[in-house]
Design a protein around this motif. Structure first.
Motif, PDB file in Angstrom:
ATOM      1  N   ALA A 101      -5.879   2.896   3.706  1.00  0.00           N
ATOM      2  CA  ALA A 101      -4.875   3.410   3.008  1.00  0.00           C
ATOM      3  C   ALA A 101      -3.285   3.061   3.871  1.00  0.00           C
ATOM      4  CB  ALA A 101      -4.995   4.768   2.610  1.00  0.00           C
ATOM      5  N   PRO A 102      -2.281   3.319   3.226  1.00  0.00           N
ATOM      6  CA  PRO A 102      -0.753   3.236   4.046  1.00  0.00           C
ATOM      7  C   PRO A 102      -0.746   4.351   4.795  1.00  0.00           C
ATOM      8  CG  PRO A 102      -0.783   2.756   1.463  1.00  0.00           C
ATOM      9  CD  PRO A 102      -2.000   3.405   1.685  1.00  0.00           C
ATOM     10  N   ILE A 103      -0.062   3.565   6.079  1.00  0.00           N
ATOM     11  CA  ILE A 103       0.431   4.588   7.007  1.00  0.00           C
ATOM     12  C   ILE A 103       1.960   4.236   7.304  1.00  0.00           C
ATOM     13  CG2 ILE A 103      -1.774   5.229   7.884  1.00  0.00           C
ATOM     14  CD1 ILE A 103      -1.218   3.297  10.240  1.00  0.00           C
ATOM     15  N   GLY A 126      -5.524   2.344   8.794  1.00  0.00           N
ATOM     16  CA  GLY A 126      -4.167   1.908   8.081  1.00  0.00           C
ATOM     17  C   GLY A 126      -4.528   0.630   7.278  1.00  0.00           C
ATOM     18  N   GLY A 127      -3.534   0.553   6.189  1.00  0.00           N
ATOM     19  CA  GLY A 127      -3.577  -0.702   5.370  1.00  0.00           C
ATOM     20  C   GLY A 127      -2.855  -0.558   4.358  1.00  0.00           C
ATOM     21  N   ASP A 128      -2.980  -1.437   3.111  1.00  0.00           N
ATOM     22  CA  ASP A 128      -2.271  -1.448   2.096  1.00  0.00           C
ATOM     23  C   ASP A 128      -2.993  -0.941   0.831  1.00  0.00           C
ATOM     24  OD1 ASP A 128      -3.746  -3.663   1.613  1.00  0.00           O
ATOM     25  OD2 ASP A 128      -2.187  -4.908   1.388  1.00  0.00           O
ATOM     26  N   GLY A 186      -5.731   7.247   7.769  1.00  0.00           N
ATOM     27  CA  GLY A 186      -5.427   6.224   6.801  1.00  0.00           C
ATOM     28  C   GLY A 186      -6.348   6.248   5.618  1.00  0.00           C
ATOM     29  N   VAL A 187      -6.812   7.522   5.203  1.00  0.00           N
ATOM     30  CA  VAL A 187      -7.878   7.703   4.504  1.00  0.00           C
ATOM     31  C   VAL A 187      -7.299   7.613   3.035  1.00  0.00           C
ATOM     32  CG1 VAL A 187      -9.939   9.130   3.384  1.00  0.00           C
ATOM     33  CG2 VAL A 187      -9.425   8.820   5.907  1.00  0.00           C
TER      34      VAL A 187
END
Length: 935
Positions: A182-184, A211-213, A247-248
């Motif tokens: 999930a986003p950070i 982290g990611g999108d 980033g969950v």
């Protein structure tokens, strides 16, 4: 000497052995589930020079995949346990109730590799010995730690297992870290843009990248989970949290989670979008609930209770300290929180600290007894959030319906650009108070505060009308945190109105209920309850609520979520008398269970039935079978005596209210009193429509699963499995409704799925049975010797049946008997008339129709002439309650059938566009809270 006690009970309640280590020359085993009950002893005991063996390997073994058996010795204590270590690269299941050593950093999956799932069974306990022992879920992999209210999954320290953990010890092992996509907003690559796939960060404790999108990323399930004694200090800058959500994403389920005695933060969110509910944070050394790096999730029902020996903030909320303006900005929505400090302690800092540019919405809060202040806001970028529009959803700070009572309520500092107290007290329903808290529960001052309607703003939140984590009606023994948490509430003992037994089953206290209850009784979690003989709730108040019998006594039996009640013989059953009520308040995650002694002792057989009585509810709704032959059906003169000497029922009040039954399962009941008198699982005897019945299972009953004797009660989400006689039966003029009914019969012994009568002795009696039933799935066992008819309608009944699936019965799917019943087929067929109507129903049995000589209607011709009825070759698959049965999930054939619009006919029914009790594989309302026979 070998003394076998129960590991689960010893782990969670005080023992005379000062936990484990003081029990010399002892073997302690872990035989199975128990209720969590109350907190452990205060520890401190050491071995007396003799060897103690703690056996934590369950009888069935450790599980599957990368879990193995091991044995370790520390001084005079040997632990036989399961173990996980290193990198877990294949799906692994830890057995329920297992004790598992975490050896070193254990990584589930490999970042960027294939998805790996670690599944942890209810009641399992995982423990580490040092700060280097911790569990990391890598991005793309999953943790499914699914405990129950009476058997949570516990992560703790070796010292806790051995009994040497003190009440304020912390940092004895690492903790739990979950990495997601999930986003950070904090990127190790300074050129990356926050919230994109290129924005990653390295987690504390060398826990890997996160982290990611993908805001909807799914890292698994945490439900009924405890994390204790964790948070090891790696260095001054790197200390492990109890649970680090790094980033969950929002696809991850987090509900009923406690972190206790952590050396660093209890829970910290590093960005992401994960939502949390029912969160308990106790005795945390640093901040209890912390976020940074752009968290934008939601939280409801949060309790923080700090210990004055060592604590920082209750809430410490940041966007990003090194750059307050980074995007995506931290902007969570939090409601119903209670933060409790220790006012006069040397270490009980601030209730809420918001800083580093965070936004956020906080509603329905109680913040009391912090030694410094209740509220502090720091940094200009954070004050700018106060100055924004204040509309929900903007990047603002919003606080409403929050009360404060600390040594100082506001940290007002020179240079602050906003007068904090003026701003806070200017918001809706915020106030400074002199708190009236009773422990963690609100007193009259807190209860008088107008709550913010959080559900109207965001329907993810539970609709509540109170501030704080608990309502004013909850008590130590009865609240959402009772039973499964550690060291939070004192042992309530047996409730008044019950008697503590000298017997203990699986280490659990037994409270006995007997005789006639003439005052209200509430059965709370923390004990099991034994029925001793027939238990009558109240004394019959007669058929007319407007003119109750002088000798009648009204009483109410309330059963809290997660409670288990058992009987030992057919003479052990519950009767709710007319005018009294039952409140069986189970939930999806903590159902109420009524069962047999052999079930709680673990000796019940797969096909056992009739081991105790059952549940009988007597009401004052109309019936047509009167013991007074001169009485008119449906009047107060028309009464009947119930089976099993259960008393009179009947009256003239169709809306009569006998209480509610929610998320309740009744197992192994239905004792045979004689050839004519056998107890049903649940007998609804003239029960009125004011009674609420939703999410109920009856399993392995010796007589009918559920039988309606007249009345007007409605039922929804009804599951009937392994019933020996008829699964769903009615007679005596029932005119209620039912929707979402599953019948799954066992081929060893079964009669009808539906057996529907008006009155066998006189088919023409009025009021006539005439229910309305929609969305049912009836499943037999086609090749079995005992799997009779799907639906038998007889004895003059009318009724409307819609949206049904009837398959695999060994005799036939549909039979109609008796001329008065056939006359119902010949009526007009308009909804509401006394007719038999069947639409959007499909059949697939050995024989679909029982066509008997003398029948005055050709059954198959009539049935197939009705709208959307059909004979099919079914394609049912999926979840099966009985091994070998067809699953309950409809296939393409069933899904292609046009459903009857039941909601348009009657708005009580849920609006659906499918036939059967289950829509498809994604419709799982029947899972989790029910019993499923696996062997």
């Amino acid at each position: 000497m070998s003394v076998k006690n129960n590991f689960r009970k010893l782990l969670l309640v005080s023992t005379s052995c000062a936990f484990f280590a003081a029990c010399a020359d002892t073997s302690i085993s872990s035989p199975g589930n128990t209720n969590v009950g109350t907190p452990p002893g205060t520890g401190g005991g050491g071995g007396g020079g003799s060897q103690t063996t703690i056996d934590l390997i369950p009888a069935g073994g450790c599980g599957t995949g990368s879990v193995r058996e091991t044995s370790v010795t520390n001084g005079d204590i040997t632990i036989n346990a399961c173990e996980i270590t290193g990198n877990i690269t294949s799906n692994t299941t830890i057995a329920a109730n297992a004790g598992v050593i975490i050896t070193g950093p254990v990584f589930v999956g490999v970042d960027g590799g294939g998805s790996v799932t670690l599944e942890i069974g209810a009641g399992a306990t995982l423990f580490g010995s040092a700060g280097s022992d911790y569990l990391v879920i890598s991005r793309g992999s999953r943790l499914e730690a699914v405990g129950t209210s009476d058997a949570p999954v516990v992560f703790t320290s070796r010292q806790d297992i051995e009994g040497t953990a003190g009440p304020l010890d912390r940092g004895q092992w690492g903790g739990l870290i979950i990495n997601g996509f999930a986003p950070i907003n904090a990127c190790i690559d300074g050129t990356a843009t926050g919230g994109t796939a290129g924005c990653e960060k390295s987690g504390e404790g060398s826990s890997g990248l996160f982290g990611g999108d993908n805001p909807a990323d799914d890292s698994g399930i945490l439900r009924y989970v405890q994390v204790r004694y964790a948070g090891f200090l790696i260095n001054n800058e790197d200390e492990l949290n109890g649970i680090a959500f790094q980033g969950v994403g929002s696809g991850t389920e987090v509900d009923y989670v406690q972190v206790s005695n952590n050396a660093d933060d209890g829970v910290e969110m590093f960005g992401g979008t994960v939502d949390v509910s029912h969160l308990v944070l106790t005795n945390i050394r640093d901040d209890s609930f912390d976020y940074t790096d752009g968290w934008i999730g939601r939280a409801q029902f949060v309790l923080v209770r700090q210990s004055g020996d060592d604590a920082d903030q209750g809430f410490e909320f940041d966007n990003r300290g090194s750059n307050n303006t980074l995007l995506p900005r931290s902007n969570p929505r939090i409601s119903n929180f209670t933060l409790i400090g220790e006012r006069n302690a040397a270490e009980s800092d601030q209730g809420m600290l918001l800083r580093a540019g965070t936004a956020g919405e906080l509603y329905n809060g109680i913040v009391v007894d912090f030694g410094e202040d209740c509220l502090d806001i720091d940094d200009q970028e954070t004050f700018d959030r106060i100055g924004a529009s204040g509309a929900a959803g903007d990047e603002d700070i919003i606080m409403q319906s929050i009360v404060l009572d600390c040594t100082t309520n506001f940290d007002e500092e020179a240079g602050d650009t906003t007068d904090l107290s003026t701003w806070f007290l200017g918001q809706a329903n915020n106030a400074e108070i002199n708190n009236s808290m009773s422990g963690v529960f609100p007193g009259p001052i807190e209860q008088a505060v107008t709550a913010f309607d959080i559900n109207a703003l965001d329907n993810w939140f539970t609709d509540v009308d109170y501030i704080g984590a608990f309502s004013g009606s909850e008590t130590d023994a009865s609240n959402w945190a009772a039973g499964w948490t550690y060291n939070l509430f004192a042992d309530p003992g047996c409730p008044t109105g019950t008697t503590e037994s000298v017997e203990v089953i699986n280490g659990q206290r037994i409270c006995q209920i007997t005789g006639n209850l003439t005052s209200d009784l509430r059965l709370t979690r923390g004990s099991m309850y034994e029925l001793v003989g027939p238990v009558f709730v109240g004394v019959d108040r007669g058929p007319d609520p407007a003119s109750p019998l002088p000798s009648g006594i009204e009483a109410e039996l309330t059963i809290d979520p997660g409670v288990t009640i058992f009987g030992s013989a057919g003479s052990d059953y519950i009767v709710i008398t007319r005018g009294s009520s039952i409140r069986s308040n189970g939930t999806a995650t903590a159902p109420v269970t009524m069962t047999s002694r052999s079930d709680v002792e673990g000796t019940v057989g797969a096909n056992d039935r009739g081991q105790w009585g059952g549940l009988i509810i007597n009401g004052r709704a109309p019936i047509n079978a009167c013991i007074d032959g001169t009485a008119t059906g449906g009047t107060t003169d028309c009464e009947k005596s119930g089976e099993g000497s259960s008393g009179l029922f009947g009256g003239a009040t169709p809306t009569d209210d006998s209480g509610n039954i929610f998320y309740t399962r009744l197992l192994y009941a239905g004792f045979l009193i004689n050839n004519e008198d056998e107890l049903n699982g649940i007998a609804f005897q003239a029960v009125g429509s004011g009674t609420e019945v939703d999410y109920v299972q009856v399993h392995n009953n010796a007589d009918d699963g559920v039988e309606m004797f007249g009345g007007a009660v409605d039922v929804s989400h009804l599951v009937l499995t392994g019933i020996r006689d008829d699964s769903f039966d009615y007679t005596d003029g029932w005119v209620g409704r039912a929707q979402f009914v599953i019948v799954s019969q066992s081929g060893d012994d079964a009669d009808q799925g539906f057996e529907f009568d008006n009155r066998g002795s006189n088919n023409t009696l009025l009021p006539r049975s005439n229910p309305r039933i929609s969305n049912f799935t009836l499943i037999g066992e086609r090749g079995a010797a005992e799997s009779d008819q799907g639906m038998l309608l007889r004895a003059g009944t009318a009724g409307e049946l819609y949206n049904g699936i009837v398959v695999d019965f060994g005799e036939d799917c549909l039979d109609i008997d008796d001329q008065e019943t056939f006359d119902r087929i010949g009526a007009t067929g308009a909804a509401g008339d006394e007719d038999i109507i069947m639409q959007s129903i499909v059949l697939d049995c050995t024989t679909n129709f029982d066509e008997s000589a003398g029948d005055t209607t050709d059954l198959s011709t009539w049935f197939l002439g009705q709208a959307n009825n059909a004979e099919i070759t079914h394609t049912m698959t999926g979840f099966a309650f009985i091994p070998g049965n067809t699953g309950v999930v409809p296939g393409a054939t069933e899904q292609a059938v046009t459903a009857f619009d039941i909601n348009a006919l009657d708005s009580w029914f849920v609006d659906v566009d499918y036939i059967g009790a289950v829509e498809d594989a994604n419709d799982t309302w029947y899972q989790g809270w029910t019993f499923r026979r696996t062997q």
